[in-house]
Design a protein around this motif. Sequence first.
Motif, PDB file in Angstrom:
ATOM      1  N   ARG A 107       0.822  -1.214   0.000  1.00  0.00           N
ATOM      2  CA  ARG A 107       0.000   0.000   0.000  1.00  0.00           C
ATOM      3  C   ARG A 107       0.858   1.267   0.000  1.00  0.00           C
ATOM      4  N   ALA A 108       2.169   1.071  -0.119  1.00  0.00           N
ATOM      5  CA  ALA A 108       3.119   2.195  -0.147  1.00  0.00           C
ATOM      6  C   ALA A 108       3.028   3.046   1.124  1.00  0.00           C
ATOM      7  N   LEU A 109       2.824   2.373   2.269  1.00  0.00           N
ATOM      8  CA  LEU A 109       2.722   3.084   3.538  1.00  0.00           C
ATOM      9  C   LEU A 109       4.058   3.163   4.271  1.00  0.00           C
ATOM     10  N   LEU A 110       4.979   2.253   3.925  1.00  0.00           N
ATOM     11  CA  LEU A 110       6.288   2.256   4.573  1.00  0.00           C
ATOM     12  C   LEU A 110       7.177   3.332   3.973  1.00  0.00           C
ATOM     13  N   ARG A 111       7.853   4.083   4.848  1.00  0.00           N
ATOM     14  CA  ARG A 111       8.781   5.106   4.404  1.00  0.00           C
ATOM     15  C   ARG A 111      10.204   4.649   4.680  1.00  0.00           C
ATOM     16  N   SER A 112      11.082   4.858   3.747  1.00  0.00           N
ATOM     17  CA  SER A 112      12.492   4.515   3.927  1.00  0.00           C
ATOM     18  C   SER A 112      13.226   5.737   4.466  1.00  0.00           C
ATOM     19  N   GLU A 113      13.836   5.594   5.652  1.00  0.00           N
ATOM     20  CA  GLU A 113      14.476   6.725   6.321  1.00  0.00           C
ATOM     21  C   GLU A 113      15.938   6.414   6.626  1.00  0.00           C
ATOM     22  N   GLY A 114      16.770   7.449   6.634  1.00  0.00           N
ATOM     23  CA  GLY A 114      18.188   7.296   6.903  1.00  0.00           C
ATOM     24  C   GLY A 114      18.547   7.494   8.373  1.00  0.00           C
ATOM     25  N   LYS A 115      19.861   7.521   8.651  1.00  0.00           N
ATOM     26  CA  LYS A 115      20.353   7.620  10.019  1.00  0.00           C
ATOM     27  C   LYS A 115      19.838   8.841  10.768  1.00  0.00           C
ATOM     28  N   ASP A 116      19.702   9.955  10.067  1.00  0.00           N
ATOM     29  CA  ASP A 116      19.376  11.218  10.729  1.00  0.00           C
ATOM     30  C   ASP A 116      17.879  11.452  10.895  1.00  0.00           C
ATOM     31  N   TYR A 117      17.068  10.507  10.448  1.00  0.00           N
ATOM     32  CA  TYR A 117      15.621  10.665  10.585  1.00  0.00           C
ATOM     33  C   TYR A 117      15.247  10.734  12.066  1.00  0.00           C
ATOM     34  N   VAL A 118      14.410  11.700  12.449  1.00  0.00           N
ATOM     35  CA  VAL A 118      13.975  11.864  13.835  1.00  0.00           C
ATOM     36  C   VAL A 118      12.731  11.003  14.077  1.00  0.00           C
ATOM     37  N   VAL A 119      12.882  10.060  14.974  1.00  0.00           N
ATOM     38  CA  VAL A 119      11.802   9.119  15.275  1.00  0.00           C
ATOM     39  C   VAL A 119      10.627   9.837  15.931  1.00  0.00           C
ATOM     40  N   GLN A 120       9.412   9.466  15.524  1.00  0.00           N
ATOM     41  CA  GLN A 120       8.200  10.050  16.080  1.00  0.00           C
ATOM     42  C   GLN A 120       7.524   9.074  17.036  1.00  0.00           C
ATOM     43  N   ASP A 121       6.846   9.600  18.032  1.00  0.00           N
ATOM     44  CA  ASP A 121       6.143   8.745  18.988  1.00  0.00           C
ATOM     45  C   ASP A 121       5.090   7.907  18.269  1.00  0.00           C
ATOM     46  N   GLY A 122       5.060   6.611  18.576  1.00  0.00           N
ATOM     47  CA  GLY A 122       4.039   5.745  18.027  1.00  0.00           C
ATOM     48  C   GLY A 122       4.345   5.191  16.654  1.00  0.00           C
ATOM     49  N   GLU A 123       5.593   5.185  16.249  1.00  0.00           N
ATOM     50  CA  GLU A 123       5.948   4.611  14.957  1.00  0.00           C
ATOM     51  C   GLU A 123       6.399   3.163  15.125  1.00  0.00           C
ATOM     52  N   VAL A 124       6.122   2.380  14.100  1.00  0.00           N
ATOM     53  CA  VAL A 124       6.669   1.029  13.997  1.00  0.00           C
ATOM     54  C   VAL A 124       7.875   1.118  13.074  1.00  0.00           C
ATOM     55  N   LEU A 125       9.019   0.609  13.543  1.00  0.00           N
ATOM     56  CA  LEU A 125      10.252   0.712  12.771  1.00  0.00           C
ATOM     57  C   LEU A 125      10.802  -0.672  12.435  1.00  0.00           C
ATOM     58  N   LEU A 126      11.247  -0.823  11.206  1.00  0.00           N
ATOM     59  CA  LEU A 126      11.935  -2.035  10.763  1.00  0.00           C
ATOM     60  C   LEU A 126      13.329  -1.612  10.323  1.00  0.00           C
ATOM     61  N   PHE A 127      14.344  -2.143  10.993  1.00  0.00           N
ATOM     62  CA  PHE A 127      15.724  -1.725  10.703  1.00  0.00           C
ATOM     63  C   PHE A 127      16.392  -2.687   9.743  1.00  0.00           C
ATOM     64  N   ARG A 128      16.999  -2.130   8.727  1.00  0.00           N
ATOM     65  CA  ARG A 128      17.834  -2.882   7.781  1.00  0.00           C
ATOM     66  C   ARG A 128      19.282  -2.607   8.148  1.00  0.00           C
ATOM     67  N   PHE A 129      20.031  -3.681   8.383  1.00  0.00           N
ATOM     68  CA  PHE A 129      21.428  -3.485   8.770  1.00  0.00           C
ATOM     69  C   PHE A 129      22.283  -4.633   8.241  1.00  0.00           C
ATOM     70  N   ASN A 130      23.576  -4.412   8.231  1.00  0.00           N
ATOM     71  CA  ASN A 130      24.518  -5.406   7.731  1.00  0.00           C
ATOM     72  C   ASN A 130      25.775  -5.353   8.576  1.00  0.00           C
ATOM     73  N   VAL A 131      26.067  -6.457   9.261  1.00  0.00           N
ATOM     74  CA  VAL A 131      27.256  -6.513  10.104  1.00  0.00           C
ATOM     75  C   VAL A 131      28.220  -7.566   9.562  1.00  0.00           C
TER      76      VAL A 131
END
Length: 367
Positions: A343-367
């Motif tokens: 539904r194109a509801l997910l937003r792709s955000e970078g490191k500096d994005y300021v988290v808002q109260d009540g958001e669901v976050l999915l982190f993409r990472f590579n170690v």
Amino acid sequence: MLRLGIIGLPNVGKSTLFNALTQGGATASNYPFCTVEPNVGVVPIPDERVERLAAAVGQDNVVHATVEFFDIAGLVEGASKGEGLGNQFLGHIRDVDAVVHVVRCFDDPDVTHVTGAVDPVRDHDIVTTELALADLAVVERRLERVAKLARSGDKEAQVEETLLRRVISALDEGRGAREAVSDEHDAAALAGLGLLTLKPVLYAANVSEDDLSAERVAAVDALRTAVREHSEAAEVVVFSARFEAELTELDPAERSEFLEAAGLKEPGFRRLIAASYKLLDLITFFTVVGDKEVHAWTVRRGATAYDAAGVIHTDFQQGFIRAEAIDVDQFIEAGSYKDARERALLRSEGKDYVVQDGEVLLFRFNV
């Protein structure tokens, strides 16, 4: 984890409140210093958004954000000079993020008062003064060293000397060191001193059960006036420790009836936690991990996606690629990451994005 220290004079209801909050079985007796070492309890933070989120994804494994409460021994006049439990009491306060100062606003002949009579303004002033005196000794010692460097021409020492003298002035006036801090630079400069009055304070007015639903309580009004003279931003939350203790002994259905009969919408501990979040400017974000769990997390307002990743795990932060963000209500409506993405509801955000109260976050990472 948020760490709150419950302080106040002896026999004001600190341990009774702690037991109600944590059901931890702390000793609550009618004599001073019945608490010596701090009782510690971890309490899940009520948040209906977590339950709704879990129901939407069909997940029973729910992890609430938590707050850690420390029931700290009662303070008496002269504590800054070693009276009562003195330095032991003051040292325990240094370990918490914020202070819940319990002030007795009820009369009960069966519960002795350490000073002989109930007077919330006097009690507030005793505790506030002792914390200020303890800080004053620390700041004055630091000033002696800094002033010597300042006189030698050290620019950084001169700046610190000005700040320390401003703090001393605030403490002499009965206000906390936090009232002398004008910006983050000041706060950072004082951080190493472990000042007690730098900590945010929330006042908890412990009233009788009969006064819980009263529109005005004279003792509470007097306390609010005294508090505002020291800090205009400080909040006073009214509760009854005895009522809260009785509430914890009931099953959920009976609790609702008990609250309704008392004219209340929610338990006092929920209001205390909500006020604590506001005091420390905290917000909540959520993660949904497949069929494993729904998890609530706490960060300070203004935290970035990179900061939030570190709260979960250092690997998330070190290997951060991006965060996919969506408002919790939108996620609940979609029911899954897959449907939200379609539904194109997910937003792709970078490191500096300021988290808002009540958001669901999915982190993409590579170690």
